[in-house]
Design an enzyme around this catalytic site. Structure first.
Site, PDB file in Angstrom:
ATOM      1  N   HIS A  14      41.615  34.338  46.680  1.00 27.85           N
ATOM      2  CA  HIS A  14      40.895  35.396  45.941  1.00 27.85           C
ATOM      3  C   HIS A  14      41.752  35.765  44.736  1.00 27.85           C
ATOM      4  CE1 HIS A  14      38.380  39.314  45.974  1.00 27.85           C
ATOM      5  NE2 HIS A  14      39.104  39.327  44.868  1.00 27.85           N
ATOM      6  N   HIS A  16      41.731  36.807  40.355  1.00 29.15           N
ATOM      7  CA  HIS A  16      41.077  37.127  39.080  1.00 29.15           C
ATOM      8  C   HIS A  16      41.926  36.567  37.946  1.00 29.15           C
ATOM      9  CE1 HIS A  16      38.257  40.016  40.918  1.00 29.15           C
ATOM     10  NE2 HIS A  16      39.252  40.217  41.760  1.00 29.15           N
ATOM     11  N   LEU A  17      41.349  35.633  37.187  1.00 24.34           N
ATOM     12  CA  LEU A  17      42.093  35.054  36.053  1.00 24.34           C
ATOM     13  C   LEU A  17      41.585  35.574  34.721  1.00 24.34           C
ATOM     14  CD1 LEU A  17      42.646  31.290  37.001  1.00 24.34           C
ATOM     15  CD2 LEU A  17      44.319  33.154  37.004  1.00 24.34           C
ATOM     16  N   ARG A  18      40.436  36.283  34.718  1.00 26.17           N
ATOM     17  CA  ARG A  18      39.868  36.816  33.472  1.00 26.17           C
ATOM     18  C   ARG A  18      39.567  35.684  32.478  1.00 26.17           C
ATOM     19  NH1 ARG A  18      39.204  41.093  36.689  1.00 26.17           N
ATOM     20  NH2 ARG A  18      40.923  42.539  36.747  1.00 26.17           N
ATOM     21  N   ASN A  42      33.806  37.681  38.226  1.00 26.92           N
ATOM     22  CA  ASN A  42      33.365  38.964  37.634  1.00 26.92           C
ATOM     23  C   ASN A  42      33.839  39.136  36.197  1.00 26.92           C
ATOM     24  OD1 ASN A  42      36.031  39.315  38.582  1.00 26.92           O
ATOM     25  ND2 ASN A  42      35.767  41.519  38.867  1.00 26.92           N
ATOM     26  N   LYS A 100      30.091  34.689  45.402  1.00 20.12           N
ATOM     27  CA  LYS A 100      30.657  36.020  45.620  1.00 20.12           C
ATOM     28  C   LYS A 100      29.575  37.081  45.594  1.00 20.12           C
ATOM     29  CE  LYS A 100      33.767  39.198  46.065  1.00 20.12           C
ATOM     30  NZ  LYS A 100      34.990  39.529  45.359  1.00 20.12           N
ATOM     31  N   HIS A 137      32.542  41.284  48.907  1.00 21.05           N
ATOM     32  CA  HIS A 137      33.249  42.548  48.646  1.00 21.05           C
ATOM     33  C   HIS A 137      32.597  43.586  49.545  1.00 21.05           C
ATOM     34  CE1 HIS A 137      35.540  45.440  46.036  1.00 21.05           C
ATOM     35  NE2 HIS A 137      34.740  46.241  46.727  1.00 21.05           N
ATOM     36  N   LEU A 220      40.673  48.359  44.333  1.00 25.49           N
ATOM     37  CA  LEU A 220      39.535  48.487  45.252  1.00 25.49           C
ATOM     38  C   LEU A 220      39.453  47.243  46.113  1.00 25.49           C
ATOM     39  CD1 LEU A 220      36.947  50.094  42.839  1.00 25.49           C
ATOM     40  CD2 LEU A 220      37.984  51.154  44.854  1.00 25.49           C
ATOM     41  N   ASP A 248      43.985  38.794  45.470  1.00 28.19           N
ATOM     42  CA  ASP A 248      43.226  39.735  44.649  1.00 28.19           C
ATOM     43  C   ASP A 248      44.065  40.216  43.469  1.00 28.19           C
ATOM     44  OD1 ASP A 248      41.092  41.200  43.764  1.00 28.19           O
ATOM     45  OD2 ASP A 248      41.397  42.864  45.159  1.00 28.19           O
ATOM     46  N   HIS A 252      44.892  44.098  34.632  1.00 30.81           N
ATOM     47  CA  HIS A 252      44.295  44.945  33.585  1.00 30.81           C
ATOM     48  C   HIS A 252      45.442  45.332  32.670  1.00 30.81           C
ATOM     49  CE1 HIS A 252      40.388  45.625  35.555  1.00 30.81           C
ATOM     50  NE2 HIS A 252      41.062  45.674  36.681  1.00 30.81           N
ATOM     51  N   ALA A 264      40.620  49.603  38.304  1.00 27.60           N
ATOM     52  CA  ALA A 264      41.145  49.263  39.638  1.00 27.60           C
ATOM     53  C   ALA A 264      41.690  47.849  39.612  1.00 27.60           C
ATOM     54  CB  ALA A 264      40.023  49.356  40.661  1.00 27.60           C
TER      55      ALA A 264
HETATM   56  C1  NCD Z   1      39.130  43.709  40.913  1.00 28.09           C
HETATM   57  C2  NCD Z   1      39.052  43.463  39.411  1.00 28.09           C
HETATM   58  O1  NCD Z   1      39.753  44.169  38.668  1.00 28.09           O
HETATM   59  O2  NCD Z   1      38.335  42.568  38.986  1.00 28.09           O
HETATM   60  N1  NCD Z   1      39.749  44.980  41.132  1.00 28.09           N
HETATM   61  C3  NCD Z   1      40.374  45.375  42.259  1.00 28.09           C
HETATM   62  O3  NCD Z   1      40.784  46.544  42.332  1.00 28.09           O
HETATM   63  N2  NCD Z   1      40.564  44.568  43.266  1.00 28.09           N
HETATM   64  C4  NCD Z   1      37.775  43.612  41.515  1.00 28.09           C
HETATM   65  C5  NCD Z   1      37.764  43.510  43.017  1.00 28.09           C
HETATM   66  O4  NCD Z   1      38.205  42.509  43.587  1.00 28.09           O
HETATM   67  O5  NCD Z   1      37.299  44.463  43.654  1.00 28.09           O
HETATM   68 ZN    ZN Z   2      39.098  40.924  43.643  1.00 26.52          ZN
END
Ligand code: NCD
Ligand code: ZN
Length: 346
Positions: A14, A16-18, A42, A100, A137, A220, A248, A252, A264
């Site tokens: 899991h 996030h690479l943006r 996302n 997802k 989620h 989150l 995760d 940011h 988050a």
């Molecule tokens: C994640 C995000 O910033 O994309 N944020 C987080 O707090 N984990 C989204 C997610 O996995 O809920």
């Molecule tokens: Zn996530």
């Protein structure tokens, strides 16, 4: 005392690479130690079609350092308009590994998520038929439900009914944060897995809220009481194949974290393996780190574990940057609050 540990090269189930400048800055951080990762969809706009996933995968591959063997495992963002046939084609072509599900409004960039779970029933049935896992989620978004209860309520109100209505659907409960999540996952049989993040093994809600508010610990699902952190640690170190690492890691910029309404997400890609080694050592379970980071995840996803290995060594405190620079601004690296002694040496 053990001071050297060799494990199969880990995967991150899991991540996030943006995109754009952020992608270019954070992709090398994960590629340094991980062989594969499930890439969260996302973005804005989200990755909703097979064509979107193919284009995003290409952007990720171009952001990797020369010679990197890192493999992004792509996902689609499930919406109420997802076309089951496009999904099935993308899965059959090997373009996507999972789908997802975000309840609309549950977290960062989730406005395109699902409001009415009845509408997605044909998609879930198709996924059960083709064996495509659903990454969930698991939080309700009902404003009447306390934020600390949203995971437990989701299990009863949404997840369990979906699983009962869709036999054969393979589900990953993403980033579980509660003892209810641990219990439900451990009783779910081979079609149910659960990821646990690095940071939820380290912090409880006091770390966020006591002695001043700590925006860099806000993510989150939000970290819960200490009893829940303990349940997560027991699950992670248990060796139970249900549980595997999904960091995760969710970068940011500091500017977006340090707002009156801040984003988050905890960014842990840089020091995750040092933190996990510390946690597993504290739990006298270093011999089970391999299961958590490198064996249980591939087993759930029906992929081979990586052939290669990495070696961790215990020594003087590990130096890692407090923040990494991106062309969008700095991103703070998760600080576990204590020195780390395990470093990846090869
Ligand atoms: C994640 C995000 O910033 O994309 N944020 C987080 O707090 N984990 C989204 C997610 O996995 O809920
Ligand atoms: Zn996530």
């Amino acid at each position: 005392m053990t001071d050297t540990l060799t494990i199969h090269t880990p995967d991150d189930w899991h991540l996030h690479l943006r995109d754009g400048a952020m992608l270019r800055a954070v992709a090398p951080e994960s590629a340094r130690h991980f062989a594969r990762a499930i890439i969260m969809p996302n973005l804005v706009p989200p990755v909703v079609t097979g064509a979107d996933a193919a284009a995003y995968r290409d952007r990720i591959l171009s952001a990797l350092p020369e010679g990197s063997g890192f493999t992004p495992l792509m996902t689609l963002y499930l919406t109420e308009d997802t076309d089951p046939d496009d999904l099935a084609r993308a899965h059959a072509d090997g373009l996507i590994t999972a789908v997802k599900l975000y309840p609309a409004g549950a977290t960062t960039n989730s406005t395109s998520g699902v409001r009415d779970f009845e509408v997605i029933r044909p998609v879930l049935e198709k996924m059960a038929e083709i064996g495509c896992p659903l990454c969930v989620h698991g939080e309700v978004t009902d404003p009447d439900i306390d934020i600390f209860d949203r995971e437990a309520v989701f299990i009863d109100r949404v997840l369990d009914p979906i699983r009962r209505a869709t036999p054969g659907l393979r589900v990953v409960m993403e980033h579980i944060t509660t003892k209810q999540g641990v219990e439900y996952a451990s009783e779910g049989g081979p079609d149910l897995g659960a990821t646990i993040t690095t940071h939820h093994l380290v912090i409880n809600r006091n770390h966020i809220l006591s002695g001043g508010i700590k925006p860099h610990y806000y993510c989150l699902p939000v970290a819960k009481r200490e009893e829940h952190r303990i349940a997560l640690r027991r699950a992670a170190v248990s060796g139970d194949p249900t549980f595997f690492l999904g960091t995760d890691s969710a970068p940011h910029t500091d500017a977006n974290k340090l707002l009156p309404c801040g984003c988050a997400g905890c960014f842990t890609a840089t020091n995750t393996l040092s933190i996990l080694s510390h946690v597993f050592e504290e739990e006298s379970a270093l011999d089970r780190l391999d299961s958590f980071t490198s064996i249980n995840g591939p087993k759930f996803y029906r992929l081979p574990a990586n052939d290669s290995t990495i070696t961790l060594k215990r020594g003087d405190p590990v130096a890692y940057p407090a923040r990494i620079e991106t062309d969008d601004g700095p991103v703070t690296v998760f600080d576990p609050g204590y020195p780390l002694h395990w470093r990846v040496v090869g």
